[in-house]
Design a protein around this motif. Structure first.
Motif, PDB file in Angstrom:
ATOM      1  N   ALA A 117      25.851  43.282  47.024  1.00  0.00           N
ATOM      2  CA  ALA A 117      25.982  41.834  46.820  1.00  0.00           C
ATOM      3  C   ALA A 117      25.398  41.430  45.468  1.00  0.00           C
ATOM      4  CB  ALA A 117      25.291  41.078  47.950  1.00  0.00           C
ATOM      5  N   LYS A 118      24.238  41.979  45.138  1.00  0.00           N
ATOM      6  CA  LYS A 118      23.622  41.673  43.847  1.00  0.00           C
ATOM      7  C   LYS A 118      24.439  42.264  42.701  1.00  0.00           C
ATOM      8  CE  LYS A 118      18.875  41.036  45.366  1.00  0.00           C
ATOM      9  NZ  LYS A 118      17.482  41.482  45.252  1.00  0.00           N
ATOM     10  N   GLU A 119      24.992  43.445  42.919  1.00  0.00           N
ATOM     11  CA  GLU A 119      25.833  44.064  41.886  1.00  0.00           C
ATOM     12  C   GLU A 119      27.091  43.215  41.636  1.00  0.00           C
ATOM     13  OE1 GLU A 119      27.327  46.455  38.942  1.00  0.00           O
ATOM     14  OE2 GLU A 119      25.301  46.368  39.751  1.00  0.00           O
ATOM     15  N   ALA A 120      27.662  42.678  42.708  1.00  0.00           N
ATOM     16  CA  ALA A 120      28.840  41.819  42.569  1.00  0.00           C
ATOM     17  C   ALA A 120      28.486  40.563  41.769  1.00  0.00           C
ATOM     18  CB  ALA A 120      29.391  41.450  43.939  1.00  0.00           C
ATOM     19  N   ARG A 121      27.314  39.986  42.041  1.00  0.00           N
ATOM     20  CA  ARG A 121      26.857  38.822  41.278  1.00  0.00           C
ATOM     21  C   ARG A 121      26.665  39.179  39.809  1.00  0.00           C
ATOM     22  NH1 ARG A 121      21.493  36.754  43.355  1.00  0.00           N
ATOM     23  NH2 ARG A 121      21.635  35.530  41.460  1.00  0.00           N
ATOM     24  N   GLY A 145      49.234  52.310  35.476  1.00  0.00           N
ATOM     25  CA  GLY A 145      48.708  52.486  36.829  1.00  0.00           C
ATOM     26  C   GLY A 145      47.235  52.799  36.885  1.00  0.00           C
ATOM     27  N   ALA A 146      46.655  53.213  35.764  1.00  0.00           N
ATOM     28  CA  ALA A 146      45.236  53.575  35.758  1.00  0.00           C
ATOM     29  C   ALA A 146      44.390  52.317  35.892  1.00  0.00           C
ATOM     30  CB  ALA A 146      44.889  54.304  34.467  1.00  0.00           C
ATOM     31  N   PRO A 147      43.314  52.378  36.665  1.00  0.00           N
ATOM     32  CA  PRO A 147      42.434  51.210  36.781  1.00  0.00           C
ATOM     33  C   PRO A 147      41.725  50.945  35.461  1.00  0.00           C
ATOM     34  CG  PRO A 147      41.459  53.095  37.870  1.00  0.00           C
ATOM     35  CD  PRO A 147      42.836  53.503  37.447  1.00  0.00           C
ATOM     36  N   ALA A 148      41.405  49.689  35.242  1.00  0.00           N
ATOM     37  CA  ALA A 148      40.711  49.313  34.016  1.00  0.00           C
ATOM     38  C   ALA A 148      39.334  49.956  33.974  1.00  0.00           C
ATOM     39  CB  ALA A 148      40.575  47.792  33.943  1.00  0.00           C
ATOM     40  N   ALA A 149      39.020  50.545  32.859  1.00  0.00           N
ATOM     41  CA  ALA A 149      37.718  51.200  32.695  1.00  0.00           C
ATOM     42  C   ALA A 149      36.718  50.156  32.219  1.00  0.00           C
ATOM     43  CB  ALA A 149      37.833  52.333  31.689  1.00  0.00           C
ATOM     44  N   PHE A 150      35.662  49.982  32.970  1.00  0.00           N
ATOM     45  CA  PHE A 150      34.626  49.042  32.574  1.00  0.00           C
ATOM     46  C   PHE A 150      33.516  49.799  31.876  1.00  0.00           C
ATOM     47  CE2 PHE A 150      36.591  46.876  36.211  1.00  0.00           C
ATOM     48  CZ  PHE A 150      36.973  45.717  35.575  1.00  0.00           C
ATOM     49  N   ALA A 151      32.797  49.102  31.049  1.00  0.00           N
ATOM     50  CA  ALA A 151      31.762  49.724  30.258  1.00  0.00           C
ATOM     51  C   ALA A 151      30.460  49.891  31.025  1.00  0.00           C
ATOM     52  CB  ALA A 151      31.528  48.902  28.995  1.00  0.00           C
ATOM     53  N   VAL A 152      30.377  49.396  32.240  1.00  0.00           N
ATOM     54  CA  VAL A 152      29.141  49.487  33.015  1.00  0.00           C
ATOM     55  C   VAL A 152      28.865  50.953  33.336  1.00  0.00           C
ATOM     56  CG1 VAL A 152      27.993  48.803  35.144  1.00  0.00           C
ATOM     57  CG2 VAL A 152      29.491  47.195  33.978  1.00  0.00           C
ATOM     58  N   GLN A 153      27.679  51.379  32.981  1.00  0.00           N
ATOM     59  CA  GLN A 153      27.275  52.770  33.211  1.00  0.00           C
ATOM     60  C   GLN A 153      26.704  52.915  34.625  1.00  0.00           C
ATOM     61  OE1 GLN A 153      27.864  55.093  30.796  1.00  0.00           O
ATOM     62  NE2 GLN A 153      28.840  53.369  29.749  1.00  0.00           N
ATOM     63  N   PRO A 154      26.791  54.116  35.193  1.00  0.00           N
ATOM     64  CA  PRO A 154      26.278  54.311  36.558  1.00  0.00           C
ATOM     65  C   PRO A 154      24.793  53.988  36.708  1.00  0.00           C
ATOM     66  CG  PRO A 154      27.632  56.165  35.883  1.00  0.00           C
ATOM     67  CD  PRO A 154      27.481  55.291  34.685  1.00  0.00           C
ATOM     68  N   ASP A 155      24.006  54.203  35.662  1.00  0.00           N
ATOM     69  CA  ASP A 155      22.576  53.919  35.769  1.00  0.00           C
ATOM     70  C   ASP A 155      22.272  52.424  35.750  1.00  0.00           C
ATOM     71  OD1 ASP A 155      23.367  53.799  33.075  1.00  0.00           O
ATOM     72  OD2 ASP A 155      21.331  54.234  32.368  1.00  0.00           O
ATOM     73  N   GLU A 156      23.252  51.595  35.429  1.00  0.00           N
ATOM     74  CA  GLU A 156      23.056  50.141  35.420  1.00  0.00           C
ATOM     75  C   GLU A 156      23.334  49.519  36.785  1.00  0.00           C
ATOM     76  OE1 GLU A 156      25.362  48.214  32.355  1.00  0.00           O
ATOM     77  OE2 GLU A 156      25.118  49.915  31.029  1.00  0.00           O
ATOM     78  N   ILE A 157      24.095  50.179  37.609  1.00  0.00           N
ATOM     79  CA  ILE A 157      24.560  49.602  38.875  1.00  0.00           C
ATOM     80  C   ILE A 157      23.388  49.425  39.840  1.00  0.00           C
ATOM     81  CG2 ILE A 157      26.058  49.987  40.862  1.00  0.00           C
ATOM     82  CD1 ILE A 157      27.961  51.439  38.960  1.00  0.00           C
ATOM     83  N   MET A 158      23.345  48.238  40.434  1.00  0.00           N
ATOM     84  CA  MET A 158      22.273  47.905  41.375  1.00  0.00           C
ATOM     85  C   MET A 158      22.575  48.507  42.742  1.00  0.00           C
ATOM     86  SD  MET A 158      21.724  43.920  40.308  1.00  0.00           S
ATOM     87  CE  MET A 158      20.052  43.734  40.892  1.00  0.00           C
ATOM     88  N   ALA A 159      21.537  48.793  43.510  1.00  0.00           N
ATOM     89  CA  ALA A 159      21.692  49.412  44.829  1.00  0.00           C
ATOM     90  C   ALA A 159      22.328  48.449  45.833  1.00  0.00           C
ATOM     91  CB  ALA A 159      20.333  49.889  45.343  1.00  0.00           C
ATOM     92  N   LEU A 161      19.636  43.119  31.268  1.00  0.00           N
ATOM     93  CA  LEU A 161      18.839  41.897  31.383  1.00  0.00           C
ATOM     94  C   LEU A 161      19.340  41.030  32.537  1.00  0.00           C
ATOM     95  CD1 LEU A 161      16.583  40.155  30.197  1.00  0.00           C
ATOM     96  CD2 LEU A 161      18.264  39.197  28.631  1.00  0.00           C
ATOM     97  N   VAL A 162      20.662  40.896  32.667  1.00  0.00           N
ATOM     98  CA  VAL A 162      21.229  40.120  33.779  1.00  0.00           C
ATOM     99  C   VAL A 162      20.787  40.725  35.104  1.00  0.00           C
ATOM    100  CG1 VAL A 162      23.399  39.594  34.977  1.00  0.00           C
ATOM    101  CG2 VAL A 162      23.204  39.185  32.523  1.00  0.00           C
ATOM    102  N   ARG A 163      20.861  42.037  35.232  1.00  0.00           N
ATOM    103  CA  ARG A 163      20.469  42.707  36.481  1.00  0.00           C
ATOM    104  C   ARG A 163      18.975  42.569  36.761  1.00  0.00           C
ATOM    105  NH1 ARG A 163      25.154  44.558  34.973  1.00  0.00           N
ATOM    106  NH2 ARG A 163      26.596  45.466  36.483  1.00  0.00           N
ATOM    107  N   GLU A 164      18.161  42.591  35.702  1.00  0.00           N
ATOM    108  CA  GLU A 164      16.721  42.400  35.881  1.00  0.00           C
ATOM    109  C   GLU A 164      16.423  40.992  36.391  1.00  0.00           C
ATOM    110  OE1 GLU A 164      14.989  43.240  32.075  1.00  0.00           O
ATOM    111  OE2 GLU A 164      15.126  45.426  32.345  1.00  0.00           O
ATOM    112  N   ARG A 165      17.112  39.986  35.848  1.00  0.00           N
ATOM    113  CA  ARG A 165      16.884  38.610  36.277  1.00  0.00           C
ATOM    114  C   ARG A 165      17.342  38.405  37.720  1.00  0.00           C
ATOM    115  NH1 ARG A 165      13.471  35.940  33.038  1.00  0.00           N
ATOM    116  NH2 ARG A 165      14.260  34.096  34.066  1.00  0.00           N
ATOM    117  N   ILE A 166      18.458  39.039  38.080  1.00  0.00           N
ATOM    118  CA  ILE A 166      18.936  38.938  39.462  1.00  0.00           C
ATOM    119  C   ILE A 166      17.956  39.629  40.402  1.00  0.00           C
ATOM    120  CG2 ILE A 166      20.742  39.724  41.059  1.00  0.00           C
ATOM    121  CD1 ILE A 166      22.768  39.126  38.827  1.00  0.00           C
ATOM    122  N   ALA A 167      17.457  40.788  40.009  1.00  0.00           N
ATOM    123  CA  ALA A 167      16.481  41.520  40.831  1.00  0.00           C
ATOM    124  C   ALA A 167      15.185  40.725  40.983  1.00  0.00           C
ATOM    125  CB  ALA A 167      16.204  42.891  40.221  1.00  0.00           C
ATOM    126  N   ALA A 168      14.847  39.925  39.972  1.00  0.00           N
ATOM    127  CA  ALA A 168      13.634  39.095  40.035  1.00  0.00           C
ATOM    128  C   ALA A 168      13.827  37.880  40.926  1.00  0.00           C
ATOM    129  CB  ALA A 168      13.234  38.663  38.627  1.00  0.00           C
TER     130      ALA A 168
END
Length: 164
Positions: free
Chosen positions: A34-38, A17-31, A70-77
């Motif tokens: 929509a961009k975070e979903a991408r 029943g526990a949700p899958a734990a993803f390795a994404v850290q809170p400091d990586e998440i975009m504000a 790097l993916v988030r930086e490219r999306i932000a760019a």
């Protein structure tokens, strides 16, 4: 015994029943959600070079973290999803994709499995074991001598059969 069984059932229920734990850290998440979903969608398509059969979205390896950033930086760019993927493929090669593209370099990778499957089916069909009735239906005939001997054998009754 019942308490141990109940404890195991409870532990299993919590794990399932526990949700899958993803390795994404809170400091990586975009504000921007929509961009975070991408970014998350793209991260699921990219292979961790350390773990190899895990996406960078699921991997906790330091290289996977660097790739997620790097993916988030490219999306932000302002890069499109295609541009981000092309950038990473140019930098790391086709191996970075969990699902390789269909192109001349990966043609063998895409065509071998169906060809092996078809070849195996043809081999099974070709070398199947013929049934007993197939020998008679192929036109295999007995010589006159064999036919008379068979008739004699079939007309004779065994002594055990006469007694019963």
């Amino acid at each position: 015994m019942r308490s141990a069984l109940a404890a195991c059932a409870l532990a299993l229920a919590v794990l399932v029943g526990a949700p899958a734990a993803f390795a994404v850290q809170p400091d990586e998440i975009m504000a921007d959600p929509a961009k975070e979903a991408r970014a998350r969608e793209l991260s699921r398509e990219l292979r961790c070079m350390v773990c190899q059969n895990q996406s960078i979205d699921d991997s906790e390896a330091p290289l996977a973290r660097d790739l997620r950033i790097l993916v988030r930086e490219r999306i932000a760019a302002g890069d499109s999803d295609r541009q981000v993927i092309d950038f990473l493929v140019a930098r790391y090669g086709e191996f970075v994709l969990l699902k390789p593209r269909f192109n001349p370099h990966t043609l063998l990778l895409w065509l071998v499995p169906p060809l092996v499957l078809v070849g195996g089916g043809i081999a099974l069909w070709r070398f199947r074991r013929p049934s007993a009735s197939a020998a008679f239906s192929t036109g295999a005939h007995l010589t006159p001598e064999e036919e008379s001997r068979l008739a004699a054998l079939m007309s004779e009754e065994a002594p055990e059969e006469k007694r019963t």
